[in-house]
Design a protein around this motif. Sequence first.
Motif, mmCIF file in Angstrom:
data_model
loop_
_atom_site.group_PDB
_atom_site.id
_atom_site.type_symbol
_atom_site.label_atom_id
_atom_site.label_comp_id
_atom_site.label_asym_id
_atom_site.label_seq_id
_atom_site.Cartn_x
_atom_site.Cartn_y
_atom_site.Cartn_z
ATOM 1 N N VAL A 192 0.849 -1.199 0.000
ATOM 2 C CA VAL A 192 0.000 0.000 0.000
ATOM 3 C C VAL A 192 0.882 1.245 0.000
ATOM 4 O O VAL A 192 1.869 1.310 0.735
ATOM 5 N N PHE A 193 0.514 2.235 -0.816
ATOM 6 C CA PHE A 193 1.159 3.546 -0.776
ATOM 7 C C PHE A 193 0.158 4.564 -0.243
ATOM 8 O O PHE A 193 -0.933 4.720 -0.803
ATOM 9 N N ALA A 194 0.532 5.229 0.850
ATOM 10 C CA ALA A 194 -0.284 6.311 1.402
ATOM 11 C C ALA A 194 0.397 7.632 1.058
ATOM 12 O O ALA A 194 1.619 7.766 1.211
ATOM 13 N N PHE A 195 -0.394 8.610 0.603
ATOM 14 C CA PHE A 195 0.157 9.887 0.155
ATOM 15 C C PHE A 195 -0.406 11.047 0.967
ATOM 16 O O PHE A 195 -1.619 11.126 1.195
ATOM 17 N N ASP A 196 0.487 11.923 1.381
ATOM 18 C CA ASP A 196 0.056 13.227 1.867
ATOM 19 C C ASP A 196 -0.392 14.026 0.638
ATOM 20 O O ASP A 196 0.028 13.737 -0.483
ATOM 21 N N LYS A 197 -1.251 15.028 0.832
ATOM 22 C CA LYS A 197 -1.745 15.807 -0.313
ATOM 23 C C LYS A 197 -0.814 16.974 -0.656
ATOM 24 O O LYS A 197 -0.211 17.017 -1.716
ATOM 25 N N THR A 198 -0.693 17.910 0.289
ATOM 26 C CA THR A 198 0.000 19.167 0.007
ATOM 27 C C THR A 198 1.503 18.954 -0.165
ATOM 28 O O THR A 198 2.169 18.435 0.722
ATOM 29 N N GLY A 199 2.017 19.344 -1.334
ATOM 30 C CA GLY A 199 3.450 19.211 -1.597
ATOM 31 C C GLY A 199 3.862 17.843 -2.082
ATOM 32 O O GLY A 199 5.023 17.633 -2.435
ATOM 33 N N THR A 200 2.902 16.908 -2.118
ATOM 34 C CA THR A 200 3.214 15.559 -2.590
ATOM 35 C C THR A 200 2.419 15.271 -3.860
ATOM 36 O O THR A 200 2.979 15.218 -4.948
ATOM 37 N N ILE A 201 1.109 15.104 -3.728
ATOM 38 C CA ILE A 201 0.266 14.941 -4.907
ATOM 39 C C ILE A 201 0.015 16.308 -5.561
ATOM 40 O O ILE A 201 -0.137 16.416 -6.772
ATOM 41 N N THR A 202 -0.017 17.354 -4.746
ATOM 42 C CA THR A 202 -0.162 18.712 -5.272
ATOM 43 C C THR A 202 1.180 19.443 -5.190
ATOM 44 O O THR A 202 2.112 18.969 -4.547
ATOM 45 N N HIS A 203 1.260 20.619 -5.819
ATOM 46 C CA HIS A 203 2.517 21.378 -5.855
ATOM 47 C C HIS A 203 2.864 21.997 -4.507
ATOM 48 O O HIS A 203 4.021 22.313 -4.246
ATOM 49 N N GLY A 204 1.868 22.209 -3.645
ATOM 50 C CA GLY A 204 2.137 22.837 -2.351
ATOM 51 C C GLY A 204 2.151 24.349 -2.415
ATOM 52 O O GLY A 204 2.548 25.007 -1.456
ATOM 53 N N ASN A 205 1.719 24.924 -3.550
ATOM 54 C CA ASN A 205 1.662 26.380 -3.709
ATOM 55 C C ASN A 205 0.240 26.784 -4.107
ATOM 56 O O ASN A 205 -0.089 26.817 -5.300
ATOM 57 N N PRO A 206 -0.625 27.088 -3.116
ATOM 58 C CA PRO A 206 -2.013 27.445 -3.432
ATOM 59 C C PRO A 206 -2.078 28.664 -4.353
ATOM 60 O O PRO A 206 -1.337 29.629 -4.177
ATOM 61 N N GLU A 207 -2.988 28.603 -5.341
ATOM 62 C CA GLU A 207 -3.178 29.693 -6.288
ATOM 63 C C GLU A 207 -4.670 29.968 -6.450
ATOM 64 O O GLU A 207 -5.497 29.062 -6.298
ATOM 65 N N ILE A 208 -4.998 31.223 -6.780
ATOM 66 C CA ILE A 208 -6.399 31.578 -7.010
ATOM 67 C C ILE A 208 -6.845 30.971 -8.347
ATOM 68 O O ILE A 208 -6.228 31.206 -9.391
ATOM 69 N N SER A 209 -7.881 30.150 -8.268
ATOM 70 C CA SER A 209 -8.385 29.488 -9.472
ATOM 71 C C SER A 209 -9.650 30.146 -10.013
ATOM 72 O O SER A 209 -9.959 30.024 -11.201
ATOM 73 N N ASP A 210 -10.407 30.863 -9.132
ATOM 74 C CA ASP A 210 -11.639 31.523 -9.578
ATOM 75 C C ASP A 210 -12.096 32.517 -8.503
ATOM 76 O O ASP A 210 -11.617 32.465 -7.361
ATOM 77 N N TYR A 211 -13.010 33.398 -8.863
ATOM 78 C CA TYR A 211 -13.601 34.316 -7.878
ATOM 79 C C TYR A 211 -14.946 34.801 -8.408
ATOM 80 O O TYR A 211 -15.229 34.739 -9.621
ATOM 81 N N TYR A 212 -15.781 35.282 -7.482
ATOM 82 C CA TYR A 212 -17.092 35.808 -7.877
ATOM 83 C C TYR A 212 -17.434 36.974 -6.956
ATOM 84 O O TYR A 212 -17.378 36.842 -5.729
ATOM 85 N N ILE A 213 -17.764 38.124 -7.560
ATOM 86 C CA ILE A 213 -18.093 39.330 -6.781
ATOM 87 C C ILE A 213 -19.613 39.541 -6.825
ATOM 88 O O ILE A 213 -20.199 39.700 -7.907
ATOM 89 N N PHE A 214 -20.239 39.513 -5.654
ATOM 90 C CA PHE A 214 -21.695 39.673 -5.564
ATOM 91 C C PHE A 214 -22.112 41.148 -5.476
ATOM 92 O O PHE A 214 -23.200 41.515 -5.920
ATOM 93 N N ASP A 215 -21.290 41.953 -4.878
ATOM 94 C CA ASP A 215 -21.601 43.381 -4.685
ATOM 95 C C ASP A 215 -21.213 44.146 -5.953
ATOM 96 O O ASP A 215 -20.022 44.302 -6.268
ATOM 97 N N GLU A 216 -22.205 44.622 -6.678
ATOM 98 C CA GLU A 216 -21.957 45.297 -7.947
ATOM 99 C C GLU A 216 -21.210 46.616 -7.784
ATOM 100 O O GLU A 216 -20.624 47.136 -8.743
ATOM 101 N N GLU A 217 -21.234 47.188 -6.569
ATOM 102 C CA GLU A 217 -20.530 48.453 -6.330
ATOM 103 C C GLU A 217 -19.017 48.243 -6.224
ATOM 104 O O GLU A 217 -18.252 49.199 -6.269
ATOM 105 N N PHE A 218 -18.607 46.992 -6.069
ATOM 106 C CA PHE A 218 -17.180 46.671 -5.911
ATOM 107 C C PHE A 218 -16.570 46.342 -7.261
ATOM 108 O O PHE A 218 -17.064 45.466 -7.982
ATOM 109 N N SER A 219 -15.484 47.042 -7.601
ATOM 110 C CA SER A 219 -14.730 46.661 -8.797
ATOM 111 C C SER A 219 -13.813 45.487 -8.439
ATOM 112 O O SER A 219 -13.564 45.207 -7.269
ATOM 113 N N GLU A 220 -13.308 44.827 -9.473
ATOM 114 C CA GLU A 220 -12.387 43.700 -9.257
ATOM 115 C C GLU A 220 -11.159 44.158 -8.472
ATOM 116 O O GLU A 220 -10.718 43.484 -7.534
#
Length: 697
Positions: free
Chosen positions: A389-417
């Motif tokens: 059996v191989f057990a894997f940690d997630k962060t830095g092992t199966i993933t790169h370990g560098n979180p990045e913004i993948s998406d966003y959603y702005i609900f308040d129309e008065e706010f610019s990006e």
Amino acid sequence: MPERDTYYVQGMTCANCAKTFENNLKSIDTVNDAEVNYGASKVTIYGQVSTEEMEKAGSFENLRITKEYTNSKRSLTNQLRSNFHILISISLVLIGIYFYLEFGEYHPATVAIFVTSMVIGGYSLFIAGFQNLIKLRFDMKTLMTIAVIGAALIGEWIEGAVVVILFAISEALERYSMDQARSSIQSLMDQTPPTAIRLTNGEQQTVNVSDLKVGDFVAVKPGAKVPADGKIRKGSSTFNQSMITGESMPVDKKVDQEVFAGALNGAGYVEVEVTKRSEDSTMAKIIHLVEEAQNEKAPAQHFVDQFAKYYTPLIILIAIGVATLPPMLFGLSYEAWVYQGLAVLVVGCPCALVISTPIAIVTAIGTAAKNGVLIKGGAFLEVLGQIKVFAFDKTGTITHGNPEISDYYIFDEEFSEEEFFTTAAALEKHSEHPLAKAIMNYTQANFRQDASIEVSNFQSHTGKGIEGEIRGTSYQIGSPASFSNLEPEVSEHIRNWETKGNTIIVLRKNGQTTGIIAIADMIREQAKAMIESLKELNIHETILLTGDHEPTAKAIQSASGIKHSRSQLLPEEKHQEVERLKKSFGKVAMVGDGVNDAPALAASDLGIAMGSAGADTALETADLALMGDDLWKLPYAVRLSRRTLTIIKQNISFALGLKALALLLVIPGWLTLWIAILADMGATLLVTLNALRLFKN
């Protein structure tokens, strides 16, 4: 604490000889203890002793001791040529055979020629053999000495001389083979340049690498090798660091990025600040750990060592029985059966058996190191081939370990990006959390920084996010779990993103959701192919162990092809999960970063550290370290381990099988000294060539 010194040894041909050398060193009055590493050709001395005294202790094999490493790898032709006494002995035997044929019988002149040949060709053999006889120590040289003396006593001069020559050639071939097996260490040592260009007040000065200190600046010109671990302070370039990490392609490096000693600089000029002394560099640690690993015995080798303890005395008893029982019980010729007994001694030499395992271990560990996989010993190499059996940690092992913004959603129309992200960044500014850094990095890369944004009444609540006021308006930022009254539309977006493996950050203003940010730690490109490769190796049980939420764990599990996942696990719970897997399936390997997953790594049968180049803790704590961030190295290591185990089993079978076949020739009385030495030599060559196939793995 006694003084400790390490030396390199040239000329060690066998594990038994290494043990004899170690015992001889321990008998020196000024030596408190000695450890001989046969695989790495090194000796560690606790105490004080001169190299002359050490060479005297190894005079039975003409050992040479040096303080500095010298490349001892030579071609087979040079290896045989350096053993000039073999060539002289062969010439004398040929002359002796010519005169023997001329006279039709042994003549005093021919006997003198054969005796001279035996003395010249086997003087080192006889010195060691007589010393062992005096101490009642029975190894291959003892058996050969008895056999040659016996052959002389019964008048078999030609065969005695030929046996000496063939044994000397066999030793030279064995020495050459071990040099080949150690060549991986030698090639690693050759990577680090002996000198460096040190920069002092703008002046360039060539100095020995050993003279460099932490904080020194060195110039690395295009095409030159980096002399010490450090950080680039000026310039940028590409670096080939395959000898450290196993990466096949050069890596781009710029200011403030780390470079390793031995890495080959491409086309750019860089100035590097030294961060580690030469003896503490990543390459030095790798070499040291590989040398120590090659001396660590696998269970198979322990078996061979124990077997050899009983095997050699048994061969002596069989030889005595063959020489005496037929004449005593059946009235047969003493001369004929003493000759058969001597042949049994020769064919029973355990050299092929003794070398069968260490040469495979040395070759495999060295080959793995050259390919960016550091295996800490023969025992771990053997366990790797038995993992279920191989057990894997997630962060830095199966993933790169560098979180990045993948998406966003702005609900308040008065706010610019821009306003949305600069506000979020202002709140996260003082946080060290990886998710906060992802927001900061994205904002810095995409928007102009507004220095006028100030946060007052700042409060950070562990596990519940951050709150503060900006220009009199109250803001909160944190995970969805931090807020109990999220709007239905917001909750639906969050559920959709979480099922895709994202972690969600919510920004609220005066109790109302302004927008949400999806952050993902991207999966490594090789992860899915690596899991498929493990399945092809009949390893079907794989599991992801992570502290992340279940939707994220399930998304990563699905994307990578891992069979199972366990989420929201604390370190002690990962430990418990590994224990459960061991009970259910057998041997378990845990793949992690070598530090954060310490309990699980310790509980597993094999702890594997991911991306360990430059990470001292991971190098020291893991049983196996993948020096680069290449998951492909994991299936490679499993294949290498299994192939090594197969070759060890084959070698033991070859060593014992050939000898058993030769010993069967005793029954009809057909065994001769010629056949005996050829069987012994053939077995040694066979196991050696078989083990060296691991270079092609």
